[in-house]
Design a protein around this motif. Structure first.
Motif, short mmCIF file in Angstrom:
data_model
loop_
_atom_site.label_atom_id
_atom_site.label_comp_id
_atom_site.label_asym_id
_atom_site.label_seq_id
_atom_site.Cartn_x
_atom_site.Cartn_y
_atom_site.Cartn_z
N SER A 88 44.73 41.13 34.72
CA SER A 88 44.04 41.79 35.89
C SER A 88 42.83 42.45 35.73
O SER A 88 41.95 42.74 36.70
CB SER A 88 45.24 42.98 36.23
OG SER A 88 45.30 43.93 35.29
N VAL A 144 39.72 40.24 36.49
CA VAL A 144 39.57 39.71 37.85
C VAL A 144 39.33 41.15 38.65
O VAL A 144 38.72 40.81 39.83
CB VAL A 144 40.71 39.02 38.49
CG1 VAL A 144 41.06 37.83 37.98
CG2 VAL A 144 42.00 40.03 38.52
N ARG A 201 35.56 41.41 40.22
CA ARG A 201 34.98 39.86 40.61
C ARG A 201 35.19 39.40 41.66
O ARG A 201 36.15 39.61 42.51
CB ARG A 201 35.38 39.01 39.38
CG ARG A 201 34.81 39.49 38.15
CD ARG A 201 35.50 38.20 36.99
NE ARG A 201 35.10 38.36 35.76
CZ ARG A 201 35.06 37.62 34.67
NH1 ARG A 201 35.53 36.34 35.04
NH2 ARG A 201 34.71 38.08 33.50
N TRP A 217 36.36 37.24 44.75
CA TRP A 217 37.76 36.70 44.90
C TRP A 217 37.59 35.35 45.84
O TRP A 217 37.05 35.60 46.94
CB TRP A 217 38.67 37.66 45.45
CG TRP A 217 39.97 36.94 45.70
CD1 TRP A 217 40.46 36.26 46.63
CD2 TRP A 217 41.25 36.96 44.84
NE1 TRP A 217 41.81 35.99 46.56
CE2 TRP A 217 42.28 36.36 45.31
CE3 TRP A 217 41.31 37.42 43.51
CZ2 TRP A 217 43.53 36.02 44.72
CZ3 TRP A 217 42.49 37.13 42.80
CH2 TRP A 217 43.63 36.54 43.39
N GLN A 273 40.82 33.85 37.96
CA GLN A 273 41.60 34.05 38.90
C GLN A 273 42.74 33.21 39.07
O GLN A 273 44.03 33.44 39.40
CB GLN A 273 40.83 33.66 40.12
CG GLN A 273 41.57 34.08 41.59
CD GLN A 273 40.74 33.76 42.92
OE1 GLN A 273 39.60 33.95 43.02
NE2 GLN A 273 41.47 32.91 43.97
N LEU A 311 46.84 34.73 38.45
CA LEU A 311 47.73 34.36 39.73
C LEU A 311 49.06 33.71 39.02
O LEU A 311 50.04 33.85 39.38
CB LEU A 311 47.06 33.52 40.74
CG LEU A 311 45.93 34.12 41.71
CD1 LEU A 311 45.62 33.26 42.35
CD2 LEU A 311 47.08 35.22 42.45
#
Length: 307
Positions: free
Chosen positions: A61, A64, A67, A69, A191, A195
């Motif tokens: 986490s 990201v 940054r 998205w 990313q 995820l």
């Protein structure tokens, strides 16, 4: 639209960063087999997967936050969902369960049929094709994997149940790589990795009661081992893997993991005092030779592009 030539071209000029990413990934994943075996007596397969992925999500986490998205399309969401459940969730749970009854070397050998499945799947589903040298290199490396398997079988390690779990890990590994490759064409690697790890963690939440119980009885060394698995082989190695995968063909990158069993055997010798048989050592050498042969693909493609 990305053509097969577009996907293949970057692999002909691998940068130093990509090579470093590959090395970090291979070393981290090899260490994972050894650490998993060490903590297996104190954690159930699903519980260890949940603990490992929870640590991974927390660390990923940080990569990201702040940054840009990129919003995935519906099709990309479905691929990310498949990637997260298959590779992060099912793969880790199956791998951990396999090492309850298989030694680290045998498990790593069985899981490393995954690159063969990746190469075939990439050729069929991603349009990367199966070039001659990739096929030859994969065949040579597969011979090395078989030699390692014969050696460990002769040594008397493992049982049928563990083998089935390891084979399941190999299949889910291949599914995860092929799914991930499709979304990395447009979405940032950090990313996608975050995820996937988060989805895998959610898929493993049914094991939460078991994880809580295991944490209460596990020694501090095993808990630290679980944290290591989340920090290095998961957060770090999956990030470096995604970075490399976004810059080279899935089939070619998958073949590089053939060196993992050889490294795992060496680490098992250092930490568990398992002395590899001469046949296992020979198998490791053959695996490395297969990887070297598969790399001729890059030089051939470079000559074709330049002509």
């Amino acid at each position: 639209m990305t053509t097969p030539q577009d996907v293949l071209a970057p692999s002909s000029r691998l940068s130093g960063r990509v090579l470093i990413a590959i090395c970090v990934t291979v070393l981290a994943w090899a260490s994972a087999f050894v650490v998993i075996r060490g903590v297996a007596p104190h954690f159930g397969g699903g519980a260890l997967a949940l603990g490992r992925l929870t640590v991974g999500v927390v660390l990923l986490s940080t990569m990201v936050i702040g940054r840009k998205w990129v919003r995935p399309t519906l099709r990309e969401w479905l691929l990310i969902l498949l990637f997260g459940i298959a590779w992060f969730g099912a793969y880790n749970a199956a791998l951990n369960t396999a090492e309850h009854s298989l030694d680290a070397g045998t498990t790593s050998m069985l899981v490393n049929i995954g690159p063969i499945l990746i190469a075939l799947g990439a050729g069929v589903f991603l349009g990367e094709g199966i070039p001659k040298w990739l096929a030859i290199g994969a065949g040579v490396a597969f011979v090395g994997v078989v030699l390692i398997g014969i050696s460990t079988a002769v040594s008397g390690f493992g049982d049928g149940t563990g083998v089935l779990w390891a084979l399941l890990a190999a299949v889910t590994y291949a599914i995860g790589v092929l799914s991930q490759k499709r979304v990395l064409r447009r979405l940032p690697a950090a990313q996608v990795t975050f995820l996937g790890c988060a989805i895998g963690m959610l898929a493993c939440t049914p094991f939460l009661p078991q994880l809580i119980g295991d944490l209460q009885t596990a020694p501090a060394s095993s808990i630290l081992g679980a944290i290591y698995l989340g920090a290095v082989p998961t957060a770090l190695a999956f990030s470096t893997w995604a970075y490399a995968l976004s810059r080279m063909p899935a089939g070619q990158l998958g073949v590089t993991t053939y060196v993992v069993p050889a490294i795992t055997i060496v680490l098992s010798l250092l930490f568990f005092h398992e002395v590899p048989a001469s046949l296992a050592i020979l198998g490791g050498i053959v695996c490395l030779a297969g990887v070297a042969v598969s790399r001729r693909r890059s030089r051939v493609i470079a000559e074709q592009i330049g002509s």
